[in-house]
Write an enzyme that holds these catalytic residues in place. Structure first.
Site, PDB file in Angstrom:
ATOM      1  N   LYS A 203      19.782  32.789  84.619  1.00 52.10           N
ATOM      2  CA  LYS A 203      18.403  32.225  84.246  1.00 52.10           C
ATOM      3  C   LYS A 203      18.340  30.718  84.575  1.00 52.10           C
ATOM      4  O   LYS A 203      19.438  30.060  84.915  1.00 52.10           O
ATOM      5  CB  LYS A 203      18.085  32.428  82.875  1.00 52.10           C
ATOM      6  CG  LYS A 203      17.499  33.902  82.690  1.00 52.10           C
ATOM      7  CD  LYS A 203      17.114  34.117  81.136  1.00 52.10           C
ATOM      8  CE  LYS A 203      16.639  35.569  81.245  1.00 52.10           C
ATOM      9  NZ  LYS A 203      16.413  36.103  79.751  1.00 52.10           N
ATOM     10  N   ARG A 239      23.045  41.158  78.238  1.00 49.46           N
ATOM     11  CA  ARG A 239      22.262  41.694  79.444  1.00 49.46           C
ATOM     12  C   ARG A 239      22.405  40.937  80.733  1.00 49.46           C
ATOM     13  O   ARG A 239      22.195  39.906  80.851  1.00 49.46           O
ATOM     14  CB  ARG A 239      20.758  41.889  79.033  1.00 49.46           C
ATOM     15  CG  ARG A 239      19.654  42.363  79.813  1.00 49.46           C
ATOM     16  CD  ARG A 239      18.320  42.106  79.497  1.00 49.46           C
ATOM     17  NE  ARG A 239      17.407  42.776  80.169  1.00 49.46           N
ATOM     18  CZ  ARG A 239      16.911  42.133  81.269  1.00 49.46           C
ATOM     19  NH1 ARG A 239      17.355  40.967  81.554  1.00 49.46           N
ATOM     20  NH2 ARG A 239      15.827  42.780  81.969  1.00 49.46           N
TER      21      ARG A 239
END
Ligand code: HH2
Length: 258
Positions: A203, A239
């Site tokens: 991210k 994840r």
């Protein structure tokens, strides 16, 4: 949890797994590398994205789910009841809903009837606008209160509490500082009594932390660092896009931490 985005536009792997054969191969590789489950998604939720219809989402994910059925444990990353229903019928075990049952009024019933697992994620706003100046008085307290309320909603709708995991929603309406504070104080989320899932992989906050204010992704090394920290603070499910690197790092972290 390995990530398989069957999309042309996901923020870090858009297009890589758009062909079902590629997505199936990626999922099999992730399982072989140690992923306990693969999260198959047909809609990008990256900042600024507009979303796709159920028909297109089904067109993308159904061939992949059919190819993996009975072979690799699958989670379906969707907010749509129609997509979840089809995925569960094809053997998906978990519905990963980034709207935490706020997107489609029929989704709770579909999950409850199936007896499947559910992930409830915190998001401030919607993907199209969520990164426009997000503000909180206390991000961790607000995320915890939200997840507690959505868990109660899910249980009231007929989903067994034991089947639900919770996710702070890294990058969904949060600044770099908000995202790291959520990991630092993850114990306030595990205190809700359900397993916590964290998705920091690749991210943009990781790239921004390392000095690029315009970053849209983060490196594997930074992702692994954040995942190990989240694990140490009590996360149960990570994840991730790069399964092998995370499995190796988390195995070593687990051995060291005991
Ligand atoms: N992050 C993304 C998508 N789904 N689900 C959960 N539960 N938690 C997350 O942090 C999360 C998620 C975004 O990552 P990715 O799937 O790689 O990108 P995109 O939404 O662009 O497809």
């Amino acid at each position: 949890m390995g990530v398989v985005n069957v999309t042309p536009d996901s923020f870090s792997d858009g297009g890589v797994n758009l062909d079902p054969a590629d997505a199936i191969a990626s999922a099999r590789r992730m399982a072989a590398e140690g992923a306990a489950i693969v999260d198959v998604g047909g809609e990008s939720t990256r900042p600024g994205s507009a979303g796709v219809g159920a028909e297109e989402e089904l067109r993308r994910v159904v061939p992949v789910l059919e190819g993996l059925a009975g072979e690799v444990p699958v989670s379906i990353d969707t907010s749509k009841a129609e997509v979840a229903r089809r995925a569960l019928a094809l053997g998906a075990e978990l519905v990963n809903d980034v709207t935490a049952l706020r997107g489609d009024p029929e989704l709770a019933g579909v999950v409850g009837d199936s007896g499947g697992y559910l992930c409830l994620m915190h998001m401030r706003g919607e993907p199209r606008t969520m990164q426009a100046d997000p503000r909180y008085d206390d991000v961790v307290a607000e995320v915890a209160a939200f997840l507690e309320e959505r868990l109660a909603f899910a249980v009231a709708a007929g989903i067994e509490e034991e089947r639900v995991c919770l996710d702070p929603g890294i990058g969904f309406g949060k600044t770099v500082e908000h995202n790291f504070e959520l990991i630092r104080r993850l114990d306030e989320l595990t205190a809700l009594g359900r397993p916590v899932l964290v998705g920091f992989s690749r991210k943009s906050s990781l790239g921004r932390l390392l000095g690029d204010p315009e970053a849209t992704t983060g490196s594997i090394a930074a992702s692994v660092g954040a995942a190990v920290a989240a694990y140490e603070r009590g996360a149960t499910i990570l994840r991730v896009h790069d399964v092998r690197e995370h499995v190796e790092a988390l195995t070593a972290a687990a051995a060291a931490l005991g």
